[in-house]
Design a protein around this motif. Structure first.
Motif, PDB file in Angstrom:
ATOM      1  N   ASP A 178      42.984  38.606  41.142  1.00  0.00           N
ATOM      2  CA  ASP A 178      43.368  37.196  41.251  1.00  0.00           C
ATOM      3  C   ASP A 178      42.305  36.276  40.649  1.00  0.00           C
ATOM      4  O   ASP A 178      42.633  35.313  39.948  1.00  0.00           O
ATOM      5  N   TYR A 179      41.038  36.553  40.932  1.00  0.00           N
ATOM      6  CA  TYR A 179      39.974  35.709  40.381  1.00  0.00           C
ATOM      7  C   TYR A 179      39.932  35.796  38.853  1.00  0.00           C
ATOM      8  O   TYR A 179      39.665  34.795  38.181  1.00  0.00           O
ATOM      9  N   LYS A 180      40.198  36.972  38.304  1.00  0.00           N
ATOM     10  CA  LYS A 180      40.229  37.109  36.848  1.00  0.00           C
ATOM     11  C   LYS A 180      41.366  36.289  36.250  1.00  0.00           C
ATOM     12  O   LYS A 180      41.206  35.631  35.209  1.00  0.00           O
ATOM     13  N   ILE A 181      42.528  36.341  36.901  1.00  0.00           N
ATOM     14  CA  ILE A 181      43.663  35.548  36.439  1.00  0.00           C
ATOM     15  C   ILE A 181      43.325  34.058  36.503  1.00  0.00           C
ATOM     16  O   ILE A 181      43.624  33.291  35.582  1.00  0.00           O
ATOM     17  N   LEU A 182      42.673  33.644  37.583  1.00  0.00           N
ATOM     18  CA  LEU A 182      42.303  32.239  37.732  1.00  0.00           C
ATOM     19  C   LEU A 182      41.326  31.780  36.654  1.00  0.00           C
ATOM     20  O   LEU A 182      41.290  30.604  36.295  1.00  0.00           O
ATOM     21  N   SER A 183      40.531  32.710  36.150  1.00  0.00           N
ATOM     22  CA  SER A 183      39.513  32.330  35.162  1.00  0.00           C
ATOM     23  C   SER A 183      40.011  32.406  33.726  1.00  0.00           C
ATOM     24  O   SER A 183      39.384  31.865  32.821  1.00  0.00           O
ATOM     25  N   THR A 184      41.159  33.081  33.498  1.00  0.00           N
ATOM     26  CA  THR A 184      41.575  33.326  32.116  1.00  0.00           C
ATOM     27  C   THR A 184      42.997  32.918  31.794  1.00  0.00           C
ATOM     28  O   THR A 184      43.383  32.931  30.632  1.00  0.00           O
ATOM     29  N   ARG A 185      43.804  32.565  32.807  1.00  0.00           N
ATOM     30  CA  ARG A 185      45.220  32.336  32.562  1.00  0.00           C
ATOM     31  C   ARG A 185      45.454  31.057  31.757  1.00  0.00           C
ATOM     32  O   ARG A 185      44.552  30.505  31.172  1.00  0.00           O
ATOM     33  N   SER A 186      46.698  30.577  31.735  1.00  0.00           N
ATOM     34  CA  SER A 186      47.130  29.510  30.840  1.00  0.00           C
ATOM     35  C   SER A 186      46.370  28.200  31.037  1.00  0.00           C
ATOM     36  O   SER A 186      45.557  28.050  31.942  1.00  0.00           O
ATOM     37  N   ILE A 187      46.682  27.252  30.186  1.00  0.00           N
ATOM     38  CA  ILE A 187      45.977  25.972  30.170  1.00  0.00           C
ATOM     39  C   ILE A 187      46.136  25.206  31.477  1.00  0.00           C
ATOM     40  O   ILE A 187      45.325  24.337  31.814  1.00  0.00           O
ATOM     41  N   ARG A 188      47.184  25.548  32.259  1.00  0.00           N
ATOM     42  CA  ARG A 188      47.379  24.867  33.535  1.00  0.00           C
ATOM     43  C   ARG A 188      46.183  25.088  34.468  1.00  0.00           C
ATOM     44  O   ARG A 188      45.895  24.272  35.328  1.00  0.00           O
ATOM     45  N   TYR A 189      45.488  26.202  34.286  1.00  0.00           N
ATOM     46  CA  TYR A 189      44.343  26.489  35.147  1.00  0.00           C
ATOM     47  C   TYR A 189      43.151  25.590  34.834  1.00  0.00           C
ATOM     48  O   TYR A 189      42.196  25.548  35.593  1.00  0.00           O
ATOM     49  N   GLN A 190      43.205  24.888  33.710  1.00  0.00           N
ATOM     50  CA  GLN A 190      42.109  23.983  33.387  1.00  0.00           C
ATOM     51  C   GLN A 190      42.058  22.804  34.355  1.00  0.00           C
ATOM     52  O   GLN A 190      41.070  22.085  34.419  1.00  0.00           O
ATOM     53  N   ALA A 191      43.152  22.623  35.112  1.00  0.00           N
ATOM     54  CA  ALA A 191      43.194  21.518  36.080  1.00  0.00           C
ATOM     55  C   ALA A 191      42.453  21.851  37.372  1.00  0.00           C
ATOM     56  O   ALA A 191      42.303  20.996  38.243  1.00  0.00           O
ATOM     57  N   ILE A 192      41.989  23.080  37.498  1.00  0.00           N
ATOM     58  CA  ILE A 192      41.261  23.469  38.705  1.00  0.00           C
ATOM     59  C   ILE A 192      39.961  22.655  38.796  1.00  0.00           C
ATOM     60  O   ILE A 192      39.213  22.569  37.827  1.00  0.00           O
ATOM     61  N   PRO A 193      39.686  22.068  39.948  1.00  0.00           N
ATOM     62  CA  PRO A 193      38.446  21.281  40.102  1.00  0.00           C
ATOM     63  C   PRO A 193      37.203  22.111  39.790  1.00  0.00           C
ATOM     64  O   PRO A 193      37.189  23.333  39.977  1.00  0.00           O
ATOM     65  N   SER A 194      36.171  21.447  39.327  1.00  0.00           N
ATOM     66  CA  SER A 194      34.944  22.132  38.908  1.00  0.00           C
ATOM     67  C   SER A 194      34.313  22.923  40.053  1.00  0.00           C
ATOM     68  O   SER A 194      33.742  23.997  39.832  1.00  0.00           O
ATOM     69  N   LEU A 195      34.419  22.408  41.280  1.00  0.00           N
ATOM     70  CA  LEU A 195      33.847  23.113  42.419  1.00  0.00           C
ATOM     71  C   LEU A 195      34.530  24.462  42.619  1.00  0.00           C
ATOM     72  O   LEU A 195      33.872  25.470  42.897  1.00  0.00           O
ATOM     73  N   ASP A 196      35.867  24.485  42.466  1.00  0.00           N
ATOM     74  CA  ASP A 196      36.608  25.743  42.588  1.00  0.00           C
ATOM     75  C   ASP A 196      36.326  26.660  41.405  1.00  0.00           C
ATOM     76  O   ASP A 196      36.272  27.879  41.554  1.00  0.00           O
ATOM     77  N   HIS A 197      36.166  26.064  40.218  1.00  0.00           N
ATOM     78  CA  HIS A 197      35.793  26.874  39.044  1.00  0.00           C
ATOM     79  C   HIS A 197      34.484  27.617  39.297  1.00  0.00           C
ATOM     80  O   HIS A 197      34.342  28.797  38.960  1.00  0.00           O
ATOM     81  N   LYS A 198      33.532  26.918  39.878  1.00  0.00           N
ATOM     82  CA  LYS A 198      32.234  27.533  40.171  1.00  0.00           C
ATOM     83  C   LYS A 198      32.396  28.657  41.184  1.00  0.00           C
ATOM     84  O   LYS A 198      31.790  29.726  41.044  1.00  0.00           O
ATOM     85  N   ALA A 199      33.219  28.433  42.199  1.00  0.00           N
ATOM     86  CA  ALA A 199      33.459  29.461  43.215  1.00  0.00           C
ATOM     87  C   ALA A 199      34.107  30.694  42.602  1.00  0.00           C
ATOM     88  O   ALA A 199      33.793  31.833  42.969  1.00  0.00           O
ATOM     89  N   ILE A 200      35.013  30.477  41.650  1.00  0.00           N
ATOM     90  CA  ILE A 200      35.685  31.593  40.969  1.00  0.00           C
ATOM     91  C   ILE A 200      34.678  32.411  40.168  1.00  0.00           C
ATOM     92  O   ILE A 200      34.673  33.647  40.219  1.00  0.00           O
ATOM     93  N   GLN A 201      33.818  31.734  39.431  1.00  0.00           N
ATOM     94  CA  GLN A 201      32.820  32.438  38.621  1.00  0.00           C
ATOM     95  C   GLN A 201      31.840  33.214  39.502  1.00  0.00           C
ATOM     96  O   GLN A 201      31.440  34.337  39.169  1.00  0.00           O
ATOM     97  N   LEU A 202      31.450  32.627  40.620  1.00  0.00           N
ATOM     98  CA  LEU A 202      30.556  33.328  41.540  1.00  0.00           C
ATOM     99  C   LEU A 202      31.243  34.571  42.114  1.00  0.00           C
ATOM    100  O   LEU A 202      30.614  35.622  42.278  1.00  0.00           O
ATOM    101  N   ALA A 203      32.537  34.450  42.407  1.00  0.00           N
ATOM    102  CA  ALA A 203      33.284  35.586  42.950  1.00  0.00           C
ATOM    103  C   ALA A 203      33.374  36.722  41.925  1.00  0.00           C
ATOM    104  O   ALA A 203      33.282  37.901  42.287  1.00  0.00           O
ATOM    105  N   LEU A 204      33.530  36.377  40.661  1.00  0.00           N
ATOM    106  CA  LEU A 204      33.614  37.397  39.612  1.00  0.00           C
ATOM    107  C   LEU A 204      32.299  38.159  39.469  1.00  0.00           C
ATOM    108  O   LEU A 204      32.280  39.305  39.015  1.00  0.00           O
ATOM    109  N   THR A 205      31.207  37.533  39.857  1.00  0.00           N
ATOM    110  CA  THR A 205      29.904  38.200  39.850  1.00  0.00           C
ATOM    111  C   THR A 205      29.652  38.944  41.155  1.00  0.00           C
ATOM    112  O   THR A 205      29.047  40.025  41.168  1.00  0.00           O
TER     113      THR A 205
END
Length: 317
Positions: free
Chosen positions: A230-257
């Motif tokens: 799920d985290y990989k999909i959130l980080s790479t899927r369609s342009i709609r995911y660009q609307a994710i707030p920056s705080l959540d983006h950071k949480a996603i990247q931390l989770a992938l690590t």
């Protein structure tokens, strides 16, 4: 004097108002899915009956009730102190009368239920609710995997055609691509591919993010694998995911690590635990014969990479 409305009496949701087991809500260990519905709305049967479409006036009436239950649920969710269990029950009351034609509301209600279960730290129920939300929005995982499998097959086919074209000097393929295929027909898109392309992947990113968190918190090999997906999909899927707030983006990247080493560690522990149980079972079976699993050793063939089972009678003597 008229009796109070089922949706407002004592602030109790309709699906619990007449339920003698309503006290079950006082236990955080008891899943709300065990609480039977007693919703007396006649519209419920209409909402679940998909054979005939609802008349516009019926759908409007249902929508008003759905929004009322949802609003009351939101009030309990954000109150001080919040009451997530009652909020979830109001969301479920709305779901019971929500027809399939109101897919957007189904999506939101399931996602709200997932959020409530996350607050209650009931991770499996949160995962299930988030999955239902993704299905309601059309972002079903099976459909996603099928679409990506078709994409891989198409890419493999195109790569093979390019390789064959390069062997032929590219002449034949160049002519075919200019006028159609070798039989003079123009290639058309598969209907399934066109349908898949219409799915708005990423519009329901909140439910996927909630499911990812719920899966990670379950902390099993299987759940961590699902969370990572799920985290990989959130980080790479369609342009709609660009609307994710920056705080959540950071949480996603931390989770992938964070998740991969946890996943590998959990995998090793669960495999070792499983092998230990199998060894114990094997020893129980072999004990009457004066043997144990230590008498059997797996030996890998260096050339083939395969394994063979060797038996040693006097092991340890």
């Amino acid at each position: 004097m008229a009796s109070p409305s089922p949706s407002t009496a004592n602030g109790v949701p309709p699906n619990l108002l007449l339920n003698p087991r309503a006290h079950i809500l006082s236990s955080s260990e008891a899943p709300l899915s065990t609480v039977p519905s007693t919703n007396g709305f006649a519209a419920s049967s209409k909402a679940t009956d998909t054979s005939d479409p609802l008349a516009p006036e019926d759908e409007k009436s249902l929508l008003e009730q759905i929004l009322e239950h949802k609003s009351t649920g939101n009030t309990h969710f954000t109150s001080t102190p919040p009451d997530y269990e009652i909020a979830i029950s109001f969301y479920r009351s709305a779901l019971e009368i929500c027809p399939p034609s109101l897919a957007e509301h189904l999506t939101i209600l399931h996602a709200n239920i997932a959020a409530g279960f996350i607050k209650l730290e009931r991770w499996k129920e949160a995962e299930d609710a988030a999955t239902e939300s993704l299905k309601a929005s059309g972002e079903d995982d099976d459909l996603l995997r099928a679409r990506e499998a078709k994409q891989r097959m198409r890419e493999q086919k195109e790569r093979k055609e390019r390789e064959e074209a390069s062997k032929d000097g590219g002449k034949g393929k160049a002519i075919d691509s200019a006028v159609g295929n070798s039989e003079g027909r123009i290639e058309e898109l598969d209907d399934d591919e066109e349908e898949g392309n219409n799915v708005e992947w990423g519009k329901n990113w909140k439910a996927r993010l909630r499911r990812a968190k719920a899966r990670e918190m379950q902390n099993t090999w299987q759940s961590l694998s699902g969370a990572l997906e799920d985290y990989k999909i959130l980080s790479t899927r369609s342009i709609r995911y660009q609307a994710i707030p920056s705080l959540d983006h950071k949480a996603i990247q931390l989770a992938l690590t964070r998740i991969p080493p946890k996943l590998e560690d959990k995998k090793q522990k669960e495999v070792a635990e499983m092998m230990g149980k199998l060894k114990g079972l094997g020893d129980t079976i072999l004990k009457p014969f004066g043997l144990s699993t230590n008498n059997f050793q797996m030996v890998q063939d260096e050339k083939s990479g395969g394994y063979s089972l060797n038996f040693t009678q006097n092991l340890g003597k």
